[in-house]
Design an enzyme around this catalytic site. Structure first.
Site, short mmCIF file in Angstrom:
data_model
loop_
_atom_site.label_atom_id
_atom_site.label_comp_id
_atom_site.label_asym_id
_atom_site.label_seq_id
_atom_site.Cartn_x
_atom_site.Cartn_y
_atom_site.Cartn_z
N TYR A 168 16.56 36.58 29.29
CA TYR A 168 15.54 35.62 28.63
C TYR A 168 16.46 34.71 27.65
CZ TYR A 168 12.04 33.80 25.56
OH TYR A 168 11.08 33.02 24.57
N ARG A 212 15.26 39.22 13.28
CA ARG A 212 14.79 38.97 12.24
C ARG A 212 13.05 38.63 12.16
NH1 ARG A 212 15.99 33.07 10.59
NH2 ARG A 212 14.43 32.96 12.47
N ARG A 225 3.80 38.45 20.50
CA ARG A 225 4.96 38.12 21.64
C ARG A 225 5.90 39.24 21.47
NH1 ARG A 225 6.92 32.70 21.80
NH2 ARG A 225 6.85 33.39 23.96
N PHE A 285 29.42 21.75 12.93
CA PHE A 285 28.03 21.75 13.66
C PHE A 285 27.95 23.06 14.52
CE2 PHE A 285 25.76 21.41 17.78
CZ PHE A 285 24.49 21.00 17.26
C1 D61 Z 1 26.35 25.67 18.99
C2 D61 Z 1 25.76 25.01 18.23
C3 D61 Z 1 24.34 25.42 18.39
C4 D61 Z 1 23.80 26.11 19.28
C5 D61 Z 1 24.70 26.52 20.26
C6 D61 Z 1 26.11 26.45 20.10
C7 D61 Z 1 24.14 27.43 21.01
C8 D61 Z 1 22.90 27.53 21.34
C9 D61 Z 1 21.95 27.11 20.35
C10 D61 Z 1 22.29 26.16 19.37
C11 D61 Z 1 20.47 27.34 20.51
C12 D61 Z 1 19.92 28.39 19.61
C13 D61 Z 1 18.62 28.81 19.34
C14 D61 Z 1 18.33 29.48 18.29
C15 D61 Z 1 17.16 29.48 17.60
N1 D61 Z 1 16.01 29.90 18.67
C16 D61 Z 1 14.95 29.03 18.96
O1 D61 Z 1 14.74 27.92 18.24
C17 D61 Z 1 14.16 29.54 19.79
O2 D61 Z 1 13.68 28.66 20.87
C18 D61 Z 1 14.53 28.36 21.74
C19 D61 Z 1 14.02 27.43 22.83
C20 D61 Z 1 14.35 25.94 22.18
C21 D61 Z 1 15.61 25.68 21.74
C22 D61 Z 1 15.63 24.57 20.91
C23 D61 Z 1 17.33 24.10 20.20
C24 D61 Z 1 17.80 24.98 19.27
C25 D61 Z 1 18.65 24.52 18.62
C26 D61 Z 1 19.58 23.47 19.28
C27 D61 Z 1 19.16 22.78 20.41
C28 D61 Z 1 17.88 23.23 20.70
C29 D61 Z 1 19.65 21.68 20.68
C30 D61 Z 1 20.75 21.26 20.34
C31 D61 Z 1 21.43 21.92 19.06
C32 D61 Z 1 20.56 23.11 18.79
C33 D61 Z 1 12.98 30.18 19.11
O3 D61 Z 1 12.14 29.17 18.32
C34 D61 Z 1 11.34 29.66 17.36
C35 D61 Z 1 11.70 30.23 16.19
O4 D61 Z 1 12.83 30.53 16.03
O5 D61 Z 1 11.02 30.17 15.01
C36 D61 Z 1 11.90 30.62 20.05
O6 D61 Z 1 10.81 30.07 20.39
O7 D61 Z 1 12.07 31.83 20.32
MG MG Z 2 9.92 29.94 22.32
#
Ligand code: D61
Ligand code: MG
Length: 412
Positions: A168, A212, A225, A285
């Site tokens: 997931y 968290r 969830r 970044f």
């Molecule tokens: C380097 C820098 C940034 C990075 C990376 C490597 C590798 C992965 C990520 C960022 C993504 C990390 C996501 C962690 C936060 N989680 C969420 O936001 C959850 O949603 C996941 C699906 C949507 C992802 C959107 C996203 C996030 C960060 C990004 C990106 C896209 C594109 C570019 C850069 C960063 C979480 O959201 C709700 C919440 O945390 O409140 C969920 O629904 O579980």
């Molecule tokens: Mg989500």
């Protein structure tokens, strides 16, 4: 605690906080004039202050691609997260989402507040997407397709095993890592880093969020969830929600520590990934969110408050991380320091104490073996005395001005 109280308790937070405020003001002013790009950047600021700030430092071409990548996936996630949409409506939208980004007419109303605006005005995101270079478009499309399919799979299925949990997290965050590595490579400044390492970058961030956000996710209305894997929590309680009840506090904290120990598994991959980056803006970044994550884990570990409310790093510490994360030496320093804090919190009687300690030792060894630890400024554990002195000097100046003002008033 109010912000004045927080600053008095941690005076060395003051300068980083002021710097951060200024940087945020500056970033907010840099909204492009075209309406679709203007919408995208102001949306980015609204839905993610922290990512908006780090994205801002990237070179224009890459910045635009990362901004759209973020908004497309945030929109996809808004569909996934909206618990009021029935599964049979949601699943086809998630699966077809990668096609909708090419269609300026498409939209689907869901989400709340800023997320609702993002969904209602999604045509601005599509318009901007269609202006990106083809290699950027293809990378974003590919990840959106795979993430949508993965989210759909988990709408119909629960996270049972640790393998499910990793799967997931791969869909919702690991794939972001893969996509970003592609975008970095396409922008010309970085080697293409391996899928495994890229995946770990996402898993570490996502697992930290899932840990968290336990209470927020379990209390989600109309339907809770659950992302904590049964294979872990069933060692401690009968139902996942039992962790929030006071009578289960001891078990809850043990389960939490088990989850943190699981997340720590990804740290070494993340350090290898970050050490391989060349461009300083891309480095920052990537590194800032990672340092925030280990800081958040250090705060959550052995902390019952995770089951009572929101546990967040204080703003001043966040500001300090943003200010002091510039080089790989800073990152090794931060991971070393937060591992120290974590180690000091490990209770001898915790069932996973040995495992946790050995993971932390391995992380600290990696940081030490880099040979860069003594090059760093003192970081989180020790405070920087330069800031403290400056703070006291400033306080004296402010008090003198107030005093002078009051005595002048009295003589008039
Ligand atoms: C380097 C820098 C940034 C990075 C990376 C490597 C590798 C992965 C990520 C960022 C993504 C990390 C996501 C962690 C936060 N989680 C969420 O936001 C959850 O949603 C996941 C699906 C949507 C992802 C959107 C996203 C996030 C960060 C990004 C990106 C896209 C594109 C570019 C850069 C960063 C979480 O959201 C709700 C919440 O945390 O409140 C969920 O629904 O579980
Ligand atoms: Mg989500």
């Amino acid at each position: 605690m109010g912000s004045l109280g927080a600053v008095l308790k941690h005076p060395d937070d003051l300068f980083p906080l002021l710097k951060l405020k200024r940087a945020m003001k500056h970033a907010a002013k840099q909204i492009p004039p075209e309406p679709h790009w203007g919408f995208c950047y102001s949306m980015l600021h609204k839905v993610s202050r922290s990512f908006a700030l780090v994205i801002q430092q990237l070179d224009t071409n890459l910045r635009n691609a990362v901004c759209i990548f973020y908004l497309v996936l945030r929109a996809l996630d808004t569909v996934e997260d909206d618990t009021s949409i029935a599964a049979d409506v949601k699943v086809p939208i998630l699966i077809a989402f990668h096609r909708h980004i090419y269609d300026r007419e498409w939209h689907f109303a869901c989400g709340e507040k800023d997320y609702k605006v993002l969904m209602d005005q999604f045509h601005h995101v599509s318009t901007a997407f269609l202006e990106l270079g083809e290699s950027f478009q293809k990378a974003i499309e590919d990840i959106t397709k795979r993430m949508g399919a993965g989210m759909a799979k988990f709408i119909l299925k629960e996270v049972e095993t640790i393998d499910d949990y990793d799967e997931y997290c791969h869909y919702v965050a690991g794939l972001v890592g893969l996509g970003l590595s592609k975008l970095f490579h396409a922008s010309g400044t970085e080697d293409l880093l391996s899928d495994d390492l890229s995946n770990s970058m996402g898993l570490f961030l996502q697992k930290t969020n899932i840990i968290r956000d336990y209470l927020e996710d379990i209390n989600e209305i109309p339907k809770s969830r659950m992302f904590w894997p049964r294979q872990i929590w069933s060692k401690y309680v009968i139902k996942l929600e039992d962790l929030k009840y006071e009578e289960n506090s001891e078990k809850a904290v043990q389960c939490l520590n088990d989850m943190v120990t699981n997340a720590l598994m990804h740290v070494e991959d993340c350090l290898i990934y970050m050490a391989a980056l060349r461009d300083p803006a891309i480095f920052r970044f990537c590194a800032i969110p990672q340092v925030m994550a280990i800081g958040t884990l250090a705060l959550c570990y052995n902390n019952i408050e995770v089951f009572r409310g929101v546990v967040k790093m204080r703003r001043g510490l966040t500001a300090k991380v943003i200010d002091q994360t510039k080089t790989i030496a800073d990152v090794y320093g931060a991971f070393f320091d937060f591992s120290c804090i974590l180690k000091s919190k490990v209770d001898m009687n915790d069932p996973n104490a040995e495992k946790t300690r050995s993971r932390l030792n391995a992380i600290q060894k990696t940081c030490r073996d880099s040979g860069l630890l003594n090059q760093r400024k003192s970081y989180v554990v020790k405070s920087n005395p330069r800031y403290n002195t400056a703070f006291i000097v400033m306080l004296i100046i402010i008090l003198s001005v107030i005093f002078a003002y009051l005595s002048a008033k009295r003589t008039n």
